[in-house]
Design an enzyme around this catalytic site. Structure first.
Site, PDB file in Angstrom:
ATOM      1  CB  VAL A  44      -5.079   7.273   1.182  1.00 55.48           C
ATOM      2  CG1 VAL A  44      -5.900   7.308   2.467  1.00 55.48           C
ATOM      3  CG2 VAL A  44      -4.807   8.691   0.699  1.00 55.48           C
ATOM      4  CB  CYS A  45      -5.306   1.976   0.791  1.00 52.16           C
ATOM      5  SG  CYS A  45      -6.914   2.564   0.235  1.00 52.16           S
ATOM      6  CB  THR A  46       0.156   2.387   1.408  1.00 53.44           C
ATOM      7  OG1 THR A  46      -0.045   1.811   0.119  1.00 53.44           O
ATOM      8  CG2 THR A  46       1.495   1.937   1.961  1.00 53.44           C
ATOM      9  CG  LEU A  49      -4.127  -1.840   4.405  1.00 48.18           C
ATOM     10  CD1 LEU A  49      -3.702  -2.236   2.997  1.00 48.18           C
ATOM     11  CD2 LEU A  49      -4.953  -2.948   5.024  1.00 48.18           C
TER      12      LEU A  49
END
Length: 219
Positions: A44-46, A49
């Site tokens: 999810v963080c990929t 960002l």
């Protein structure tokens, strides 16, 4: 420590993918968006960002700088940035804080102050509370905080909407209603009397209730 809206954002020094920073100095006289991540190489963080990298020019238009944080060292961040560019089609040009010792996460109340150890051996689940967005004004005060669970990607378009609202309402004596977006009508602030409103809004307004006065967005 507990953080609330209008608190002065805690200052810190840290290593980032763009070199060492002093956070207050880095903010300067503009706005800052600090958004945190529990671990590098998380799915999810990929996407988050990468999306922020694509819309960074929109923040620049609003005199706002982006800075990420992840509970891992700089060399891990640098490898992750390659994956982000490959999979999301956007190069991350803003800095990512290396919070290997958990110092910033603790300072910002995203992890308990008594949390032991460093990023070594920790998993995303261990750090799952490190999922907060802080909107910081030029006065170094927190204007908004938003926390999400690990499995739900954050809506960063909402952050742009909030900045638009905060910047406009700081300049004009109005507030924005639910789901407001640029160009929509706004609400005359409750602190403004009708006599004052006549001078501020000579084009008039619609009185729904004495406390609910709707007017066109000031320009």
């Amino acid at each position: 420590m507990t953080l609330r809206i209008n608190d002065v954002v805690p200052n810190f020094k840290a290593e980032t993918t763009k070199g060492p920073i002093d956070f207050h100095e880095w903010i300067g006289d503009g706005w800052a968006i600090l958004f945190s991540h529990p671990k590098d190489f998380t799915p999810v963080c990929t996407t988050e960002l990468g999306y922020m990298a694509r819309i960074e020019p929109e923040f620049t238009k609003r005199n706002a700088k982006l800075i990420g944080l992840s509970v891992d060292p700089v060399d891990s961040h640098q490898k992750w940035l390659g994956d982000i560019e490959e999979t999301q089609g956007a190069k991350v040009n803003y800095p990512i804080i290396a919070d290997r010792d958990l110092a910033v996460s603790k300072l910002y109340n995203m992890l308990p102050a008594e949390e032991p150890g460093s990023s070594d051996g920790r998993t995303a689940a261990t750090n799952q509370t490190v999922r907060t967005v802080f909107v910081v004004g030029p006065d170094k005060r927190i204007k908004m905080m938003l926390a999400y669970p690990m499995t739900t990607g954050r809506n960063f378009d909402e952050i742009l909407r909030v900045i638009d609202s905060i910047q406009m309402t700081a300049k004009h004596r109005v507030a924005t209603p639910a789901n407001w977006k640029q160009g929509d009508d706004v609400i005359i602030a409750g602190s403004v009397t009708d006599e004052e409103a006549k001078k501020l809004f000579p084009g008039g307004w619609k009185t729904v209730k004495p406390y609910l006065r709707v007017v066109s967005q000031p320009r």
